[in-house]
Each structure stands twice: as structure tokens, then as C-alpha cells.
Scaffold this motif. Structure first.
Motif, PDB file in Angstrom:
ATOM      1  N   SER A 136       0.854  -1.193   0.000  1.00  0.00           N
ATOM      2  CA  SER A 136       0.000   0.000   0.000  1.00  0.00           C
ATOM      3  C   SER A 136       0.890   1.243   0.000  1.00  0.00           C
ATOM      4  O   SER A 136       1.719   1.422   0.894  1.00  0.00           O
ATOM      5  N   LEU A 137       0.716   2.074  -1.011  1.00  0.00           N
ATOM      6  CA  LEU A 137       1.490   3.319  -1.118  1.00  0.00           C
ATOM      7  C   LEU A 137       0.632   4.327  -1.870  1.00  0.00           C
ATOM      8  O   LEU A 137       0.370   4.163  -3.060  1.00  0.00           O
ATOM      9  N   ASP A 138       0.195   5.371  -1.171  1.00  0.00           N
ATOM     10  CA  ASP A 138      -0.790   6.293  -1.729  1.00  0.00           C
ATOM     11  C   ASP A 138      -0.195   7.535  -2.367  1.00  0.00           C
ATOM     12  O   ASP A 138      -0.905   8.277  -3.043  1.00  0.00           O
ATOM     13  N   THR A 139       1.087   7.777  -2.175  1.00  0.00           N
ATOM     14  CA  THR A 139       1.710   8.977  -2.720  1.00  0.00           C
ATOM     15  C   THR A 139       3.217   8.886  -2.541  1.00  0.00           C
ATOM     16  O   THR A 139       3.715   8.150  -1.685  1.00  0.00           O
ATOM     17  N   LEU A 140       3.955   9.669  -3.349  1.00  0.00           N
ATOM     18  CA  LEU A 140       5.396   9.810  -3.174  1.00  0.00           C
ATOM     19  C   LEU A 140       5.753  11.130  -2.491  1.00  0.00           C
ATOM     20  O   LEU A 140       6.931  11.443  -2.324  1.00  0.00           O
ATOM     21  N   ASP A 141       4.742  11.875  -2.095  1.00  0.00           N
ATOM     22  CA  ASP A 141       4.940  13.162  -1.430  1.00  0.00           C
ATOM     23  C   ASP A 141       4.896  12.930   0.082  1.00  0.00           C
ATOM     24  O   ASP A 141       3.862  12.548   0.630  1.00  0.00           O
ATOM     25  N   GLN A 142       6.002  13.171   0.759  1.00  0.00           N
ATOM     26  CA  GLN A 142       6.074  12.852   2.188  1.00  0.00           C
ATOM     27  C   GLN A 142       5.074  13.661   3.002  1.00  0.00           C
ATOM     28  O   GLN A 142       4.487  13.146   3.964  1.00  0.00           O
TER      29      GLN A 142
END
Length: 347
Positions: A136-142
Motif C-alpha cells: 500500500s502506497l498512496d503517494t510519493l509526497d512525504q
């Protein structure tokens, strides 16, 4: 208990529900705890302090989980997905996977995880016989990730987990991304670009009204039809035919050969008619729908009976009575019921 005919000849007579949908897949939650506090699953403000999670003695043991899965395979289940909470938190998970992989009727054992513990466990999971991993990974923006995860997720740790899974031999990793209007929708194209040219497939999931604590509103949903148009304008894509009617994701391949994406559209394009999945919680409650509000407690048959035929007979009875199609009936009168939280049931 008399054993139904379906149990005596699983391949010839699979268990069918009230709408003639066969039982083919099991999603088995092994723990309800998680190290993230994602807003669409386990928002921190919903946990009401300490004591909300199951005490360890209430969890199914490894042997009990194996008994449950064996019972489901007698009814036609060939695919198993391990879920949570965060399943990698469960102590000794690779040893459990090894026992499950010895069940000959299972063709596929998958696992859904947030990925942060994969650097420590990926090799052991591969050696134990795990077939596939979904991260699960919803974004690359921390900053966006902080907002979505309750400040618990660190992008570098998740990407390190994906790399560890690759090194352990998991070549085709699915990346699940729940898309919410005004939250992470502006970062999705960057996420897709990051995984272009790899063997991994990003799957965009419409924000769903699972459970009661995620403050779901229809206006926060970004239709996947919109995503298909946006992506096609950026990187031309073509639909890929489904392998079977129970697939939850519609698949599209990049025309330039740089990969594939999937879209799961439970809100805008419900797929209840092809649903062949049952779910069992970490304390042995059987649910026949992700949006369920009532389940069947299998624990007495699992812990105090240990007769797999009785257990399989009960599961068959529950499945035969199943008529769930919540997503197709969403919004109709009588469908605003309180639902079980996602972190208890598994996704």
C-alpha cells in the motif's frame, strides 16, 4: 452435522451463494493491529484510546488458521490473501506462511502490507512459499503521506521495503493507492511515472465507504473513469482483457510497453456480480462482504471442536445463504448500516 454434497466433491460441485457466485478466494486477517494510522482505514481519532485491539489470546493461533484455510479449500477456495491490520506485525508470520504453502489445494498465497518491515522479512517470506506481495502506497509526497498515515509512514522505508521484496524474488509487486479528491489526487501521475518501466503494477482504488470512521463522502471520490482519461492523455494506454470475471481491477497496458496499471472502481462501477471472496478476521469471524455489518463466529468450531468437516459445513451453510451486493445497492434505503472497520476485516 450432515456434510453438504459440495464438500464431498469440491471440484465437481463448488459452493455457490444465493446469487450463484462460487466461493474461490479467502482473505485471512492475521492481526488487527497496525503501525500506521491511515485516514481511510484506521484514523487515530477513531481508536478511543488504549484497549481497542484484540488481546493476543483472542487471535487465532497458527494451527487454527491452517484449519480454517483447509476448511475453505474443501469448498473450492484456491486463492488466499493474508491481510491485517498490518500482517507483518504478527510474530512468526513466515512460519505460518510455510504451513499454509503446504496446503496442496492452494494455487496462490498473496499478502498485503504497508511494506516497512519487508527489509527484515521479505527473504523469509519468499523461502516460506509466499507467492505475491501487494504494498500500500498512496503517494510519493512525504507531506501528503504524513497526512494520510497519521504521521506514521516514511516514504523511504516503504520504498526500501519494495526494493527488499524485489531482491527476495518478488518480481511483480502490486502497488495499491487509495485516491481521495483534494488529498493525494494531485500526486498520482508522479506515482505512476515512478513505477513505469518496472514490472510492478500500480492499482488506483476509489475511496470507499468501508467501516464507519473514515468520514467517507461521495464528493471525495475520484472516478477511475477520469483517471483512465487523464492517464491516456499522458501515456496512451489500452485495456487488457480480464483473466477471470472475479478480478477486482480493470487492467490497462501502456502502449509504449512501459508497464500496466489497474483501476478498482467499487463506487462508480460496482463489481458485486463477480465477487467470489470471503473474509475471516483474526479472531475467527467470517464475513461475506467487505461492507458487512454482521459476521459468523467460527471460533467455537475452530478452537473447541477442531473437526474440519463441521467447520467446512458451517462455512458452506453461511456461503449458500449469501446475497450480499452492497456496492450495487449503495445509497438505497436501508443501506446506511453500521459496518465493520477495515482494519478488523482486512481489505
Amino acid at each position: 452435522m450432515d456434510i453438504p454434497v459440495a464438500l464431498k466433491s469440491v471440484e465437481a460441485v463448488p459452493s455457490l451463494d444465493g446469487l450463484q457466485r462460487p466461493l474461490r478466494e479467502l482473505r485471512m486477517s492475521v492481526i488487527d493491529r497496525c503501525n500506521f494510522r491511515c485516514t481511510y482505514c484506521m484514523p487515530a481519532d477513531s481508536l478511543q484510546g488504549r484497549g481497542v485491539f484484540l488481546p493476543l489470546e483472542k487471535l487465532l493461533t497458527d494451527h487454527e488458521i491452517v484449519d480454517v484455510v483447509h476448511a475453505f479449500t474443501r469448498l473450492g477456495v484456491h486463492k488466499l490473501r493474508i491481510t491485517g491490520g498490518e500482517p507483518l506485525i504478527r510474530p512468526g508470520l513466515p512460519a505460518l506462511i510455510e504451513q499454509l504453502s503446504a496446503i496442496g489445494e492452494l494455487d496462490d498465497i498473496a499478502l498485503t502490507t504497508n511494506g516497512v518491515m519487508l527489509p527484515r522479512l521479505a527473504e523469509d517470506l519468499a523461502a516460506a512459499g509466499l507467492s505475491r506481495i501487494t504494498v500500500s502506497l498512496d503517494t510519493l509526497d512525504q507531506e501528503v503521506l504524513d497526512r494520510l498515515s497519521g504521521g506514521k509512514a516514511k516514504l523511504g522505508q516503504i520504498l526500501d521495503g519494495i526494493a527488499a521484496a524485489e531482491s527476495a524474488g518478488f518480481e511483480d509487486i502490486k502497488i495499491n493507492s487509495v485516491v481521495q479528491q483534494g488529498i493525494n489526487d494531485h500526486t498520482i501521475l508522479d506515482l505512476l511515472e515512478h513505477f513505469r518501466g518496472t514490472s510492478h503494477r500500480v492499482r488506483l482504488i476509489e475511496f470507499m465507504d468501508v467501516g464507519n470512521s473514515n468520514h467517507w463522502r461521495s464528493e471525495d471520490v475520484v472516478s477511475n473513469a477520469d483517471w483512465v482519461r487523464r492517464i491516456d492523455q499522458r501515456w496512451p494506454i489500452a485495456p487488457v482483457g480480464a483473466h477471470n470475471p472475479s478480478e477486482t481491477a480493470k487492467r490497462y497496458s501502456d502502449r509504449d510497453g512501459q508497464g500496466e496499471i489497474g483501476v478498482i472502481s467499487s463506487i462508480s462501477q460496482p463489481f458485486c456480480g463477480g465477487c467470489t471472496r470471503a473474509r475471516v478476521t483474526a479472531d475467527g469471524i467470517l464475513y461475506t462482504c467487505l461492507f458487512g455489518n454482521q459476521g459468523t463466529n467460527l471460533m467455537p468450531l475452530v478452537r473447541h471442536n477442531r473437526n474440519r468437516e463441521d467447520l467446512a459445513g458451517k462455512i458452506h451453510e453461511v456461503w449458500a445463504a449469501r446475497k450480499d451486493r452492497y456496492s450495487e445497492e449503495r445509497g438505497q434505503p436501508g443501506h446506511d448500516q453500521k459496518k465493520v472497520e477495515m482494519y478488523r476485516m482486512g481489505g
